[in-house]
Design an enzyme around this catalytic site. Structure first.
Site, short mmCIF file in Angstrom:
data_model
loop_
_atom_site.label_atom_id
_atom_site.label_comp_id
_atom_site.label_asym_id
_atom_site.label_seq_id
_atom_site.Cartn_x
_atom_site.Cartn_y
_atom_site.Cartn_z
N GLN A 236 -7.68 6.44 -9.02
CA GLN A 236 -6.47 6.70 -9.82
C GLN A 236 -6.28 8.19 -10.01
O GLN A 236 -7.07 8.83 -10.72
CB GLN A 236 -6.64 6.01 -11.18
CG GLN A 236 -5.51 6.25 -12.15
CD GLN A 236 -5.92 5.87 -13.58
OE1 GLN A 236 -7.09 5.67 -13.86
NE2 GLN A 236 -4.94 5.79 -14.46
N SER B 266 -4.68 12.17 -14.06
CA SER B 266 -4.95 13.35 -14.88
C SER B 266 -4.99 14.64 -14.06
O SER B 266 -5.43 14.63 -12.90
CB SER B 266 -6.29 13.19 -15.59
OG SER B 266 -6.31 12.00 -16.32
N GLU C 43 -5.00 -0.73 -17.31
CA GLU C 43 -6.27 -0.03 -17.49
C GLU C 43 -6.86 -0.34 -18.85
O GLU C 43 -8.04 -0.60 -19.01
CB GLU C 43 -6.06 1.48 -17.35
CG GLU C 43 -7.34 2.28 -17.60
CD GLU C 43 -7.23 3.75 -17.21
OE1 GLU C 43 -6.11 4.29 -17.25
OE2 GLU C 43 -8.28 4.33 -16.88
N GLU D 197 -7.34 8.97 -30.13
CA GLU D 197 -6.22 9.53 -30.91
C GLU D 197 -4.90 9.02 -30.34
O GLU D 197 -3.99 8.65 -31.09
CB GLU D 197 -6.26 11.06 -30.88
CG GLU D 197 -7.40 11.69 -31.68
CD GLU D 197 -8.75 11.58 -30.98
OE1 GLU D 197 -8.78 11.36 -29.76
OE2 GLU D 197 -9.79 11.69 -31.67
C1 LIG Z 1 -15.51 9.40 -17.64
C2 LIG Z 1 -14.05 9.66 -17.41
C3 LIG Z 1 -13.42 9.07 -16.32
C4 LIG Z 1 -12.07 9.31 -16.06
N1 LIG Z 1 -11.48 8.76 -14.95
C5 LIG Z 1 -10.20 9.07 -14.65
C6 LIG Z 1 -9.59 8.61 -13.43
O1 LIG Z 1 -10.21 7.91 -12.62
N2 LIG Z 1 -8.33 8.99 -13.16
C7 LIG Z 1 -7.60 9.76 -14.01
O2 LIG Z 1 -6.46 10.04 -13.72
N3 LIG Z 1 -8.13 10.21 -15.18
C8 LIG Z 1 -9.42 9.89 -15.51
N4 LIG Z 1 -9.99 10.37 -16.67
C9 LIG Z 1 -9.21 11.30 -17.49
C10 LIG Z 1 -8.76 10.78 -18.86
O3 LIG Z 1 -7.72 9.89 -18.72
C11 LIG Z 1 -8.38 12.01 -19.69
O4 LIG Z 1 -9.56 12.74 -19.92
C12 LIG Z 1 -7.75 11.65 -21.01
O5 LIG Z 1 -6.50 11.10 -20.83
C13 LIG Z 1 -7.65 12.85 -21.95
O6 LIG Z 1 -7.04 13.95 -21.34
P1 LIG Z 1 -7.72 15.40 -21.40
O7 LIG Z 1 -9.10 15.25 -20.95
O8 LIG Z 1 -6.85 16.35 -20.70
O9 LIG Z 1 -7.77 15.75 -22.95
P2 LIG Z 1 -6.55 16.33 -23.82
O10 LIG Z 1 -5.35 15.54 -23.57
O11 LIG Z 1 -6.50 17.79 -23.66
O12 LIG Z 1 -7.07 15.98 -25.28
C14 LIG Z 1 -7.91 16.84 -26.05
C15 LIG Z 1 -7.94 16.29 -27.46
O13 LIG Z 1 -6.64 16.35 -28.03
C16 LIG Z 1 -6.25 15.10 -28.53
N5 LIG Z 1 -4.80 14.92 -28.43
C17 LIG Z 1 -4.02 15.17 -27.34
N6 LIG Z 1 -2.75 14.84 -27.62
C18 LIG Z 1 -2.74 14.36 -28.88
C19 LIG Z 1 -1.72 13.85 -29.75
N7 LIG Z 1 -0.46 13.76 -29.35
N8 LIG Z 1 -2.07 13.43 -30.99
C20 LIG Z 1 -3.36 13.52 -31.40
N9 LIG Z 1 -4.35 13.99 -30.64
C21 LIG Z 1 -4.04 14.40 -29.39
C22 LIG Z 1 -7.02 14.12 -27.66
O14 LIG Z 1 -7.16 12.86 -28.29
C23 LIG Z 1 -8.35 14.83 -27.50
O15 LIG Z 1 -9.15 14.60 -28.62
C24 LIG Z 1 -11.33 10.14 -16.94
C25 LIG Z 1 -11.97 10.72 -18.05
C26 LIG Z 1 -13.32 10.49 -18.28
C27 LIG Z 1 -13.96 11.15 -19.47
#
Ligand SMILES: Cc1cc2nc3c(=O)[nH]c(=O)nc-3n(C[C@H](O)[C@H](O)[C@H](O)COP(=O)(O)OP(=O)(O)OC[C@H]3O[C@@H](n4cnc5c(N)ncnc54)[C@H](O)[C@@H]3O)c2cc1C
Lengths: 375, 390
Positions: free
Chosen positions: B110, B113, B228, B359
């Site tokens: 997928q 991100s 998902e 969140e």
């Molecule tokens: C083990 C693992 C496997 C993964 N596998 C995949 C995959 O196969 N494919 C894929 O596409 N993605 C994958 N992901 C990515 C995952 O979907 C993202 O990490 C997740 O959506 C969070 O995005 P970010 O890491 O950019 O954090 P950010 O979005 O930068 O978030 C940082 C913090 O801010 C908070 N935050 C952000 N916006 C808001 C809001 N509006 N209100 C309150 N709080 C907020 C978040 O909750 C978090 O605490 C994976 C992640 C992990 C850890």
């Protein structure tokens, strides 16, 4: 039991210790070095210990007559806090706190004169070997035996979770005397009948080992008699140093989170503008400050045995839980990047978790606190 | 013959005629009999029957000891990609991709991100530009689980930067072996690399691998995410299984009689049971066509409990919990490894991040389930290219 009046005002001397420590750790033991050491076999580099000795850290609380700095626990706690902040690896807690304090509390004048200068100069690294069972944090759990011989003693038993034993030149070993009391024996590395086996640690910046004594010989029983009270004091001081270290680590996690919350944009805004994140950071600050109060207080009452029985487990229970919580939430605030090896958040998270296990878990500390309060 | 009888007869036939020795052949036969996704149309792994019948099929296969781990091995394909193709794909696309997906001959990943777009998925920047019958894709994805072994990727791209962010997205299936795709491992807290960063440098995707309309990418992405979040935390599992099973095992092994630890263990057991009962109730209600708010709590509760239970399990181990069996090695995870409690504890930290952070899940519950007013949006009607990005 009455609370003691203590002063928290930062003195020039303390500030100097802090800034020197922070600078040195950043220059010499920055995160890239920490990462290298944590993936190395021994987890540490002896030449760094020499440098710490030159700075006076290895003998900070050893008196000047024995080559130490003659400082108190407030100064030591500042170092511990800075080392926690920098997740510094190495045997400072094992050697400069636990073993040093055990020898100071239990050793005769001659024994101290023979041992402390070696520790202060950095020539020797020491540790304490106390624990034997996974949840056996109390001295009642010591089962290793000491049998008198023609000259000296023979130790038999297995110690586990011994901090930095593989680096140690001297081990202070808790073992049962024939009358059932706990005595503290000093065993030199390389003694026959002693084998040391490092085990992989959850927190790779603080190493642990199993030590097997199979009739290991030693001539030195600290104080020539029972040492349980001295060991209890050393372990309490260890908790105080650890609590200050935990505060330093938690503070660093808070700073990482706040920095990230200000600079990471999602939905066109810094994520710190979302209350979910803003309130989380605020709560981190609250928990760190509560923990700091307990840790700083404990560091200032170490000369008062009764009060230390309250202040040490109080600080240990609060700081352990605060650090683990803050280090975990730091990962959450960072999102995916916080879960990576490349980011530093996991170094703190692992240190935080291991610190709630190795010296007693928070439930154990609360039990000790309850006992001290007569509850 | 009732639908249940019909399905049972087909399961009997599958079990009678196909050995378990060759799992891929078994899954192929399961697909051909319409027992892969029973609610899909005939010819596409289904029989056009009620979705609820699938759990009956799965249960019967499990009881018979048949291979069922294809769902786990190819979770992003079978758990999410299939639903996307079913809802938005052409018949030709379904024919081409569903069967090898189900047999695990082709693994899926997928590609959502990006470094700049995690929670704010719709803010993503990977560009796709049309060139005749093809699209040319350039950009970077991150945290892509399984990208290193995947044949196909579910990819969301930006095709129009001049409209508000949700409207300028288009969804593709990309060949992970195509020229210009570069997969690099990302190591995680445990030392292992489950996920990757994926770079696209002028990768060409034929237009017949586009899913749904140009500009409809957000709609397709939502189908993916809904599935998902069901795949994570929406399972109905037997009582006492999952993370709590390990806590109970460690408790029994420790032979502790500490009443404080016991109380904590039983508290967690009770919370886990409530979570499990909620998932079971949600799935019943969904089958009956009246899904309620219970369905949206699964992923959130599961993440929180998994973190707490695995942390407590390590605590139960006392100082043994401070050991990390085998040490840290920077490697690709080895298939179906046993996970010691210490590693499970570290891995669980991702549960409240992956598949949508806790969140974000709470925002969704607040706004979509409870109807609370949304947070003020600064990026709503602004062209994507003008949204502040820090
Ligand atoms: C083990 C693992 C496997 C993964 N596998 C995949 C995959 O196969 N494919 C894929 O596409 N993605 C994958 N992901 C990515 C995952 O979907 C993202 O990490 C997740 O959506 C969070 O995005 P970010 O890491 O950019 O954090 P950010 O979005 O930068 O978030 C940082 C913090 O801010 C908070 N935050 C952000 N916006 C808001 C809001 N509006 N209100 C309150 N709080 C907020 C978040 O909750 C978090 O605490 C994976 C992640 C992990 C850890």
């Amino acid at each position: 039991m009455a609370e003691r009046q203590v002063s928290y005002a930062p003195t020039e001397e303390l500030e100097l210790i802090r800034s020197t420590a922070r600078e040195f750790l950043a220059d010499r033991l920055g995160i890239p070095v920490v990462r290298e050491l944590m993936m190395s076999e021994s987890g540490f580099d002896r030449s760094v210990w020499k440098e710490l000795a030159e700075l006076g850290w290895t003998g900070l609380t050893i008196d000047e007559a024995h080559g130490g700095g003659g400082f108190g626990f407030v100064e030591l706690s500042v170092l511990a806090e800075e080392m926690g902040r920098a997740v510094t690896p190495g045997p400072f807690l094992a050697s400069a706190v636990l073993a040093t304090e055990a020898i100071k509390a239990a050793g005769t004048a001659e024994q101290q004169a023979a041992l402390l200068p070696r520790l202060a100069s950095g020539e020797a690294v020491a540790t304490v070997a106390v624990w034997e069972r996974p949840r056996g944090w109390g001295l009642d759990d010591v089962a290793t035996t000491a049998t008198p011989e023609a000259s000296g003693w023979a130790l038999s038993g297995t110690k586990r979770f011994v901090l930095d034993a593989h680096l140690a030149d001297l081990l202070v070993v808790a073992a049962r005397l024939p009358d059932g009391e706990v005595g503290l024996f000093v065993v030199e590395a390389g003694a026959s009948g002693m084998s040391i086996d490092q085990v992989p640690a959850l927190d790779p910046t603080r190493r642990i080992a199993d030590v097997v004594f199979d009739g290991a010989r030693t001539a030195m029983l600290l104080g020539d008699g029972p040492g349980a009270d001295a060991l209890a004091r050393a372990l309490r001081l260890g908790l105080v140093a650890l609590a200050n270290e935990q505060v330093g680590g938690a503070q660093r996690c808070l700073e990482m989170s706040v920095e990230h919350a200000k600079t990471r944009y999602q939905f066109g805004r810094p994520i710190g503008s979302f209350q979910a994140i803003k309130h989380r950071c605020a709560e981190m600050l609250v928990r760190v400050e509560q923990a700091r109060s307990a840790a700083y207080y404990a560091a200032r009452v170490t000369d008062d045995t009764d009060e230390l029985r309250v202040a040490a487990p109080l600080a240990a229970a609060l700081c352990s839980e605060a650090y683990l919580w803050v280090a975990g939430e730091n990962i959450q605030v960072h999102g995916g990047i916080g879960f990576t090896w490349e980011h530093d958040a996991h170094l703190y998270f692992k240190r935080a978790k291991a610190s709630t296990l190795l010296f007693g878990d928070p439930r154990h500390h609360r039990r000790m606190l309850g006992d001290a309060l007569g509850l | 013959m009732s639908d249940i009888d019909r399905v049972d007869a087909l399961v009997d036939r599958l079990l009678a005629e196909h050995s378990f020795d060759d799992p891929q052949a078994f899954w192929g036969a399961q697909y051909d009999l319409g027992l892969a996704w029973v609610w899909f149309p005939e010819g596409f792994g289904g029989l056009g029957l009620a979705r609820g019948l699938q759990s009956r099929i799965n249960r019967r296969l499990e009881e018979a000891g048949a291979p069922t781990w294809n769902r786990r091995v190819n979770i992003l394909g079978i758990g999410m990609g299939a639903a996307v193709l079913a809802a938005h794909g052409t018949d030709e696309q379904k024919r081409r991709w569903l069967r090898p997906m189900f047999t695990t001959e082709e693994i899926w990943c997928q590609l959502f991100s990006e470094p700049g777009a995690g929670s704010d998925l719709a803010g993503l920047a990977t560009r796709a530009v049309r060139d005749g019958d093809e699209w040319v894709v350039t950009g970077q994805k991150v945290w892509t689980t399984l990208a290193h072994i995947a044949k196909w990727g579910l990819l969301v791209t930006r095709t129009d930067p001049d409209v508000p962010k949700h409207r300028g997205l288009t969804y593709f299936v990309v060949d992970m072996q195509a020229p210009g795709v570069d997969v690099r491992p990302l190591y995680q807290i445990t030392g292992e690399a489950e996920f990757n960063e994926v770079f696209f440098d002028e990768v060409r995707i034929p237009d017949d691998q586009r899913i749904d309309d140009v500009g409809a990418g957000w709609r397709v992405a939502m189908t993916t995410l809904m599935n998902e979040r069901v795949a994570i935390g929406g399972d109905t599992t037997p009582r006492g299984s999952g993370a709590i099973a390990e806590a109970v095992r460690v408790w029994k092994e420790s032979r502790s009689d500490d009443p404080v630890l016991r109380d904590e263990l039983v508290r967690l057991w009770a919370e886990w049971e409530a979570f499990r009962l909620t998932a079971a109730r949600a799935s019943e209600m969904a089958k009956a066509g009246t899904p309620g708010p219970e369905g949206s709590t699964g992923k959130l509760v599961w993440a929180d409990l998994n973190k707490r239970i695995t942390s407590f399990t390590v605590e139960l181990m006392g100082m043994d919990g401070a050991v990390f069996p085998g040490g840290y090695r920077l490697i690709r995870p080895e298939g179906r490894d046993e996970m010691p409690p210490q590693k499970a504890f570290l891995r669980a930290r991702a549960n409240s991040i992956e598949g949508g952070t806790s969140e974000i899940m709470m925002n969704i519950i607040g706004e979509r389930v409870l109807g609370l007013p949304p947070e003020p949006r600064v990026d709503k009607d602004v062209p994507w290219k003008e949204v502040p990005r820090g």
